[in-house]
Scaffold this active site. Structure first.
Site, PDB file in Angstrom:
ATOM      1  N   HIS A   1       1.043  -1.507   0.033  1.00  0.00           N
ATOM      2  CA  HIS A   1       0.380  -0.159  -0.172  1.00  0.00           C
ATOM      3  C   HIS A   1       0.553   1.177  -0.015  1.00  0.00           C
ATOM      4  CE1 HIS A   1      -2.887  -3.110   1.455  1.00  0.00           C
ATOM      5  NE2 HIS A   1      -4.067  -2.364   1.161  1.00  0.00           N
TER       6      HIS A   1
ATOM      7  N   ASP B   1      -4.835  -5.847  -8.305  1.00  0.00           N
ATOM      8  CA  ASP B   1      -4.658  -5.472  -7.084  1.00  0.00           C
ATOM      9  C   ASP B   1      -4.558  -3.763  -7.945  1.00  0.00           C
ATOM     10  OD1 ASP B   1      -5.290  -4.804  -4.038  1.00  0.00           O
ATOM     11  OD2 ASP B   1      -3.148  -5.714  -3.620  1.00  0.00           O
TER      12      ASP B   1
END
Length: 339
Positions: free
Chosen positions: A185, A255
């Site tokens: 992230h 993702d």
């Protein structure tokens, strides 16, 4: 399936704005994904998912959510119980294999009760990553075990629980995120072990569940496969590893394109994701300016990608006739015994 584009979109709030309504009517994403920022009440969620499907004109439009249990859970009390993590399910499995598999099934079946009643028909579960000693906690307790065969068994049970409840599973993060020593992230992760070690360990759960309809990629560089591109952007990883070695022929979803692990303009990234062989671009942040850029750089859903998407939509049937109260009581007793 009506015409749509090869992407899944996040939205900004608990209701679609006028700008979002006009935009999505034109740009026709294949699906949507929801986060805690989109959750207010059960009634609001049911209205929101219905509105999304009205916009696309497709009654089976996939609406995704990350409802794993533990620290990754978008629906919380009072809308849904706080569920144990995958690692807690794994602890039951370690003591009693059959009980652990039943717990994994129940865990997912109960998620399906919560989700389907508000129109959410896809859960980004199971997590099939296999952590190793010293890896970043971004996976951590989200994994069932450090044993790849155990992960495969519990992942299969969870998958069957979701399907029994009429909810589609998405396995993640292919071909494996368990060795990452950083949080994708925030930054790109690299894995430096030889390919044979990856095949014997990290890829095992994904190969065992390669018959599933959908999988999400990992924003991880595997030096022994493609030292220049993370899996999401690597034709070598997508074609040689995921399609051939793992044998997965289902729908490959990136993702989140807005994660910090991927560097560069969203326009170029969206094109590169499709160019690498992913079937679908996932964009989660719900920022209108970025939605516009992603949508402008993804193609219409067609060819093999469209066939995979169509197969995913019909993969799941109607929910079984399980009694929700009985299953919740059984699940609670399992954790009382562990206490």
């Amino acid at each position: 399936m009506k015409e749509c584009k090869a992407w899944i979109a996040g939205i900004s709030g608990t209701r679609l704005t006028a700008d979002e309504i006009a935009f999505f009517r034109d740009e026709k994403p294949w699906g949507f994904i929801l986060f805690a920022r989109n959750v207010e009440s059960l009634e609001q969620l049911a209205d929101l998912t219905k509105h999304m499907r009205d916009l696309t004109g497709r009654s089976q439009t996939p609406v995704f959510i990350d409802q794993e249990g533990g620290r990754v859970q978008r629906l919380r009390p009072p809308l849904a119980p706080n569920y144990p993590s995958a690692a807690q399910i794994g602890a039951i499995y370690d003591r009693d294999r059959e009980a652990g598999l039943r717990a994994a099934w129940l865990h997912a079946r109960l998620h399906a009760f919560d989700l389907l009643k508000v129109g959410i028909n896809v859960d980004c579960l199971p997590v099939l990553d296999v952590p190793v000693e010293g890896a970043h906690d971004v996976i951590g307790s989200r994994a069932y075990s450090r044993n790849p065969h155990s992960v495969a068994e519990m992942g299969r049970a969870a998958t069957e629980g979701l399907l029994a409840g009429g909810v589609l599973p998405v396995m993640k993060h292919m071909p494996g995120h368990g060795r990452a020593f950083s949080d994708t992230h925030k930054e790109l992760a690299r894995v430096g072990v030889p390919l044979d070690e990856l095949v014997a360990h990290d890829f095992v759960p994904f190969k065992a569940l390669n018959d599933l309809p959908m999988a999400m990629t990992a924003h991880v560089i595997f030096d022994s496969i493609d030292p220049d591109h993370p899996a999401t952007l690597s034709p070598t990883v997508i074609d040689t590893i995921i399609r051939d070695v793992i044998g997965f022929d289902g729908l490959i979803i990136s993702d989140d394109i807005s994660m910090k692990a991927l560097q560069g303009d969203l326009d170029i990234l969206a094109q590169a994701i499709i160019g690498a062989g992913c079937d679908m671009v996932l964009y989660c942040a719900g920022v209108m300016e970025e939605l516009v850029r992603v949508a402008a750089n993804v193609p219409l859903l067609e060819g093999k990608a469209r066939k995979r998407a169509e197969l995913a939509e019909v993969y799941v049937g109607e929910p079984d006739l399980s009694d929700e109260t009985e299953l919740r009581e059984e699940f609670a007793r399992m954790f009382e015994l562990m206490a």
